[in-house]
Design an enzyme around this catalytic site. Structure first.
Site, short mmCIF file in Angstrom:
data_model
loop_
_atom_site.label_atom_id
_atom_site.label_comp_id
_atom_site.label_asym_id
_atom_site.label_seq_id
_atom_site.Cartn_x
_atom_site.Cartn_y
_atom_site.Cartn_z
N GLU A 200 16.84 49.48 -16.86
CA GLU A 200 16.08 48.58 -16.78
C GLU A 200 14.65 48.73 -17.30
O GLU A 200 13.91 49.78 -17.30
CB GLU A 200 15.90 48.38 -15.09
N ARG A 292 23.72 50.24 5.22
CA ARG A 292 23.44 51.21 6.14
C ARG A 292 21.92 50.98 6.81
O ARG A 292 21.09 50.11 6.34
CB ARG A 292 23.25 52.48 5.69
#
Length: 672
Positions: A200, A292
């Site tokens: 990226e 999570r």
């Protein structure tokens, strides 16, 4: 609601889950490895089951052992915490197949977000903004380097299946790319079992802002506002705070809507975090979704007044979310500091050892209140090489950011931790840093403020040395020098000598070298002189031994502090700071002798040899990489401390080494 919960994790998160479950009337079962038989989380639960050896792969990553523990104990649900199996789609499916409730999202949602590359493709279809980059399946080194050139340097290489800063490197130039890629792939394969990476564009002065989302099985999904996690070292978070400084209501709503859209795109259920990278002009881009509960969730709990573990358990039991979006409010400001066993001055190298002392501020309220500690270790526990070296999370809450910052400064100054190196002093400097105080935040803050945050060592002040001297006198059995020892000289333990005189020189070493502390007693009067400084009148009082609580008066100045002694090491806590000194006991030094090991390069901690970059007979220059080790799931490069010739290499790739062993014999050569 189920009544028995197995916690498939360890440390502070297992303790945190157990506390909420107990309050809800749910029985808890801990699992533990050989290294954790006496761990705090084992005692925090109603029952505990041994699942294997100390390495995570032999215990906490063994889905079969955890499922067997659930079967043997009759558990109805499994909470994976964070880390280990928490984002493992296969484990979530195995729980469902075994008829167990998995306290987390559906396996398909975990799988969809488990690959950063696949997740970004999915987000693109959901109109969630993405950072320009390559997120595809092709992984040939030459192809990936071509993609980096097309994106334009600097670029970020990131493990596709990773998290926590592992398998991540910033590359500033084309020549650096091959080595950085190879290192990322090794670390990714070791930590996640998947070497795939993505590339990226690396944003300049970005902020790391994440949105806490929650979804239930009734079609509801809300966002519980944002956390700013921009202050990072080695791509790992150090400080988290909520809400994000400078966040406008409009931008908060836009990011919240994008996070909810990301969750709904994968049919999400439970707690999750959608992470964004934001530019100074307000543009933001999807980075990843953590499926999570995260380490930094307490700051969200502090500003919303909600227990997110309770939300998890209720959603897992099929209940609707406790609140709607329009019922959620932000209350004040919260900051969390991660206290690690590590040495910031050595590139945050983890520190292994026993927690000889671990004492929290006296005003701490566990789990709730203005100062909170989430910890999984106690005084006397070991920080081992097998797990993350985090000692605890220190969380403060205030009416506004400045009150929270000041409260954190005071709380950090009151922590007493010895036996290992810690980042506590560094965290205090960070809290006090002008850029942090002004909320001038981005992921490069620590590097940008390096000179302020990593000041050169300073010589200890005379008052600190006097506190250490008084503690040593006290440990030697001398009473306070005020004549309060008995009726005659034989009953007094105050340094009395025939003729009324007592003289002693203590050699104390600090970060700047050895200091001579000269003590003298004439009759009932004591003096103290440091190095060549003039002698000053010295009075002292001390009580206790672990620690010694010492109060001194040196000339016109007074000081007080706690002194922890471990052999020759003295840890002095005074004025909110920790100063470590070494007593150079001449008898001990004579007994030990002088072994010259200047040519040896030793392992800084237990670990595994990943790469040997030199051979015997090879000439190297100062700073040249010699060996790459893996320890605590991170790569560490051992570099040449000086110019020299490699005489011998004692270990090979794949070898496990213990802390302190000599890895290479390097013979110094003259500098050209």
């Amino acid at each position: 609601m189920f009544d028995t919960l197995l916690i498939a994790n360890r440390g502070e998160i297992a303790c945190r889950i157990a506390a909420t479950a107990r309050r809800m009337g749910i029985r808890t079962i801990a699992v533990y490895s050989d290294a954790d038989a006496d761990a705090r989380h084992v005692q925090a639960c109603d029952r505990a089951v041994h699942i294997g050896g100390p390495e995570p792969a032999a215990s906490y990553l063994r889905a079969d052992a955890i499922l067997e523990a659930a079967r043997r104990t009759g558990a109805q649900a499994i909470h994976p915490g964070y880390g280990f199996l928490s984002e493992n789609a296969g484990f979530a499916r195995a729980c469902a197949d075994a008829g167990l409730v998995f306290v987390g999202p559906p396996a398909d949602a975990i799988a969809a977000m488990g690959s950063k590359s696949a997740a970004k493709a999915l987000m693109s279809g959901a109109d969630v903004p993405l950072v320009p980059g390559y997120h595809g399946e092709r992984q040939e080194a030459d192809f990936l380097q071509d993609q980096a050139r097309a994106i334009g340097y600097p670029v970020l290489i990131k493990a596709s299946a990773g998290g926590g800063g592992k398998g991540m490197r910033i590359v500033h130039a084309d020549a650096e790319f091959p080595a950085a890629l190879a290192s990322c792939q090794r670390e990714a394969a070791s930590s996640f079992g998947n070497a795939q990476v993505l590339i990226e564009r690396y944003l300049l002065k970005p902020r790391h802002i994440e949105i806490q989302i929650f979804a239930d099985t009734h079609g509801q999904c809300v966002y519980l506002f944002e956390r700013d996690c921009s202050v990072q070292r080695r791509h790992q978070k150090v400080i988290e705070e909520a809400p994000a400084p400078g966040m406008t209501p409009e931008r908060r709503e836009a990011m919240g809507r994008a996070a909810v859209a990301a969750a709904q795109a994968v049919g999400y259920v439970g707690a999750g975090t959608v992470e964004f990278i934001a530019e100074p002009d307000g543009r933001f881009y999807f980075m990843e979704m953590n499926t999570r509960l995260q380490v930094e969730h307490p700051v969200t709990e502090a500003i919303t007044g909600q227990d997110l573990v309770e939300w998890q358990l209720r959603v897992a039991a099929g209940q609707p979310l406790p609140l709607r979006q329009d019922q959620l409010r932000i209350q004040g400001h919260a900051i969390e500091a991660r206290i690690y066993a590590e040495n910031p001055d050595k590139d945050f190298l983890p520190s292994i050892g026993r927690l000889d002392a671990l004492q929290w501020p006296p005003h701490v309220i566990f789990q709730t209140g203005p100062v909170r500690v989430d910890g999984g270790v106690r005084e006397g526990d070991m920080i081992s090489p097998h797990y993350d070296p985090m000692i605890a999370k220190l969380i403060v809450h205030g009416q506004d950011r400045e009150q929270a910052r000041q409260r954190m400064l005071r709380a950090l100054g009151a922590v007493r931790c010895t036996g290992v190196q810690t980042n506590i002093a560094f965290l205090g400097r960070l809290m006090d840093d002008p850029a942090f105080a002004a909320a001038d935040l981005d992921t490069g803050l620590i590097e940008r403020g390096h000179d302020r945050l990593f000041p050169a060592p300073r010589a200890s002040e005379d008052g600190t040395l006097a506190l250490a001297a008084a503690a040593l006198l006290h440990h030697d059995g001398l009473a306070r020098p005020d004549g309060a020892g008995g009726a005659g000289p034989w009953q007094q333990a105050d340094g009395w000598r025939v003729g009324g005189r007592y003289a002693r020189t203590l050699t104390l070493r600090d970060a700047c070298g050895e200091r001579a502390v000269r003590l003298r007693r004439d009759g009932g009067d004591w003096t103290l002189a440091v190095d060549e400084h003039p002698a000053q009148a010295f009075r002292w009082q001390a009580e206790g031994r672990h620690p010694a609580r010492v109060r001194i008066r040196l000339g016109d100045a007074e000081a007080r502090g706690d002194v922890h002694r471990d052999g020759a090491r003295l840890d002095i806590f005074a004025d909110g700071r920790r100063q470590t000194l070494e007593w150079r006991d001449p008898l001990a030094l004579a007994a030990a002798g002088a072994a010259d090991e200047a040519g040896g390069l030793t392992a800084p901690m237990p670990g595994k040899i990943l790469s040997v970059l030199v051979a015997p007979g090879e000439a190297v220059t100062r700073g040249a990489p010699l060996i790459v080790m893996e320890a605590m799931k991170m790569e560490h490069t051992i570099e040449a401390p000086h110019n020299g010739t490699v005489k011998e290499v004692f270990y090979a790739v794949g070898d496990q080494v213990t802390e302190g062993v000599t890895l290479i014999d390097l013979e110094a050569t003259e500098t050209a």
